[in-house]
Design an enzyme around this catalytic site. Structure first.
Site, short mmCIF file in Angstrom:
data_model
loop_
_atom_site.label_atom_id
_atom_site.label_comp_id
_atom_site.label_asym_id
_atom_site.label_seq_id
_atom_site.Cartn_x
_atom_site.Cartn_y
_atom_site.Cartn_z
CG ASP A 173 79.51 27.46 -32.97
OD1 ASP A 173 80.04 27.85 -34.03
OD2 ASP A 173 78.61 26.58 -32.94
CD GLU A 198 81.42 31.04 -35.97
OE1 GLU A 198 82.08 30.30 -36.72
OE2 GLU A 198 80.26 30.78 -35.60
CG ASP A 256 77.07 23.22 -32.37
OD1 ASP A 256 77.43 23.43 -33.55
OD2 ASP A 256 75.89 22.92 -32.06
#
Length: 484
Positions: A227, A323, A405
């Site tokens: 992340d 991502e 996170d």
């Protein structure tokens, strides 16, 4: 030396080295890059001249059969026209023979690629933002680059010099012993060389065909979810439950004070003015060079940190989940644009993509709309809203309290199991996407889908009479011209 024989296991890889040219070699490098830019501008003007001529003739009421013929933009056609014009065109008369032919081929090849991208974008066959018509390159803003594909391209025996066509022997800043040993052992072959001026110095990049063995990672059965963020550059959670944080070095923030002082000094000097023709003073050039060195140092520090991070991740984990961030949209936030640009989210994904491929790992890209931060990593409940200022995730269903996170990284790591077992929908590159409509009997299959006629293009536009050829390039050009 025996003839190089390509074998299975060879990959295309680039080796980049810094150059230390003397004054004469630096001038020759700039001349070659300037020749490439001039050839590019000539090609753009030569092709678009027929476009504007046809548009002007249409306003005069001239029939379609009597209009000026379209000029092709394929590379062979541009080379043929350039070889005829270089002897008479005043832009090349008297100096074109000073540079290698590869310099002009570089500009013509770039122009052909620019027109191809423009045509595909007009016809809807190119992903990404819509491409405009190729424009002329400015002498002040154009990047200095030139590519050599033929001629003498080699690394000398001492591994401290390179030989390029018409440029001769140029010293390398650091030894190229690794590439030279591979070439002498017939484990690599140099395909081309590109010289480029960036960050205040010259570089040469060799495109090579190298025999590379797949390196086994440390934990091949472990998946990690990454992340990315501004407060913490990367939060990594693996499938075993271990969480690691990589702090954001913030190289630009640490150099802002020095940049302000350097910019203030530059603003007090007599700089160039194109409107009045005023030239920059020596003190302005010296202050501007100092400011540029600060920017170059920040860029080098950022690149070094990102390479160390991605290399460590690709060498340890067998599966990496990242991502699909909309970085261009995130940069529109004026409050966080500088921090996001300094972090380098897009560069991290690019490096992980090719480094995991080299190590034989698997990379999974989560869908852009996957709610990694809003989903509870314990029970799977999804919150409707989670503002950015809320840094702690509190689940209303199971009562889990976790850092925002850390929770997102755990959800990303869980996607690796979904892609492996088939519970998720994986794309060509392992991209997990949501399916808006399941595949069923009502969808058209390859057997029931009607075939497109051979005479029609993908965009449905008619091919011009003088463009009726079998090559795909000519069909693409004709479709773009009908839409122009």
């Amino acid at each position: 030396m025996k003839k190089f024989q390509p074998q299975p296991g060879f990959v295309v890889q680039a080796y980049k080295f810094a150059l230390d040219p003397n004054a004469g070699q630096g001038a020759a490098l700039r001349s070659h890059c300037g020749a490439a830019r001039t050839a590019y501008n000539w090609a753009v003007g030569w092709v678009t001249a027929s476009w504007w001529q046809r548009r002007a003739e249409e306003t005069y009421g001239i029939g379609a059969d009597e209009l000026t013929q379209w000029r092709p933009w394929s590379l062979p056609a541009l080379r043929k026209a350039f070889n005829e014009a270089k002897h008479t065109d005043p832009r090349f008369a008297g100096w074109w023979a000073e540079n290698s032919k590869e310099a002009y081929s570089t500009g013509l090849a770039n122009a052909a690629a620019a027109f191809d991208n423009y045509a595909k974008s007009k016809n809807g066959r190119r992903k990404g933002r819509r491409m405009g018509m190729p424009r002329f390159k400015s002498k002040r803003k154009a990047r200095l680059a030139c590519r050599f594909t033929t001629g003498v391209i080699r690394i000398e025996a001492a591994a401290r010099h390179v030989t390029l066509p018409r440029l001769g022997i140029i010293r390398i800043h650091e030894p190229a012993r690794g590439l030279l040993d591979r070439v002498q052992a017939q484990a690599a072959r140099i395909l081309s060389a590109t010289v480029r001026h960036e960050r205040g110095r010259w570089f040469v990049s060799f495109q090579t065909e190298v025999k590379r063995e797949i390196r086994r990672v440390t934990r091949p059965d472990t998946a990690v979810g990454i992340d990315l963020g501004v407060k913490t550059l990367a939060v990594m959670a693996d499938s075993t439950g271990e969480i690691r944080e990589v702090p954001n070095p913030r190289h630009l923030d640490s150099a802002l004070k020095l940049l302000r002082l350097a910019s203030r000094t530059v603003s007090r000097r007599q700089g160039p003015d194109r409107r009045t023709g005023q030239k920059a003073s020596k003190r302005w050039e010296k202050a501007n060079a100092h400011r540029n060195r600060v920017h170059h140092r920040v860029a080098n520090l950022r690149a070094d940190a990102l390479h160390k991070l991605t290399t460590a991740v690709a060498a340890e984990y067998g599966t990496v989940v990242i991502e699909d961030l909309n970085v261009a949209g995130m940069l529109r936030n004026r409050c966080l644009a500088r921090q996001i640009a300094d972090a380098g989210f897009g560069e991290i994904r690019r490096q992980l993509t090719y480094k995991t491929r080299q190590n034989g790992c698997r990379i999974v890209t989560a869908d852009r709309w996957f709610p990694s931060s809003k989903t509870c990593s314990g029970c799977g409940a999804v919150k409707a809203k989670l503002p950015l200022h809320v840094r702690t995730y509190e689940c209303d269903a199971c009562g889990l309290v976790l850092d925002r996170d850390d929770n997102a990284a755990r959800n990303l790591a869980a996607l690796a199991a979904a892609a492996a077992t088939g519970t998720g929908v994986a794309g060509d590159q392992g991209t997990l996407k949501r399916v808006s409509k399941p595949r069923g009997a009502d969808q058209k299959t390859r057997a029931t889908r009607p075939r497109r006629k051979a005479g029609t293009g993908r965009a449905g536009g008619a091919i011009l009479p003088h463009q009726r050829q079998t090559e795909t390039r000519d069909r693409t050009q004709a479709e773009a011209l009908t839409l122009w």
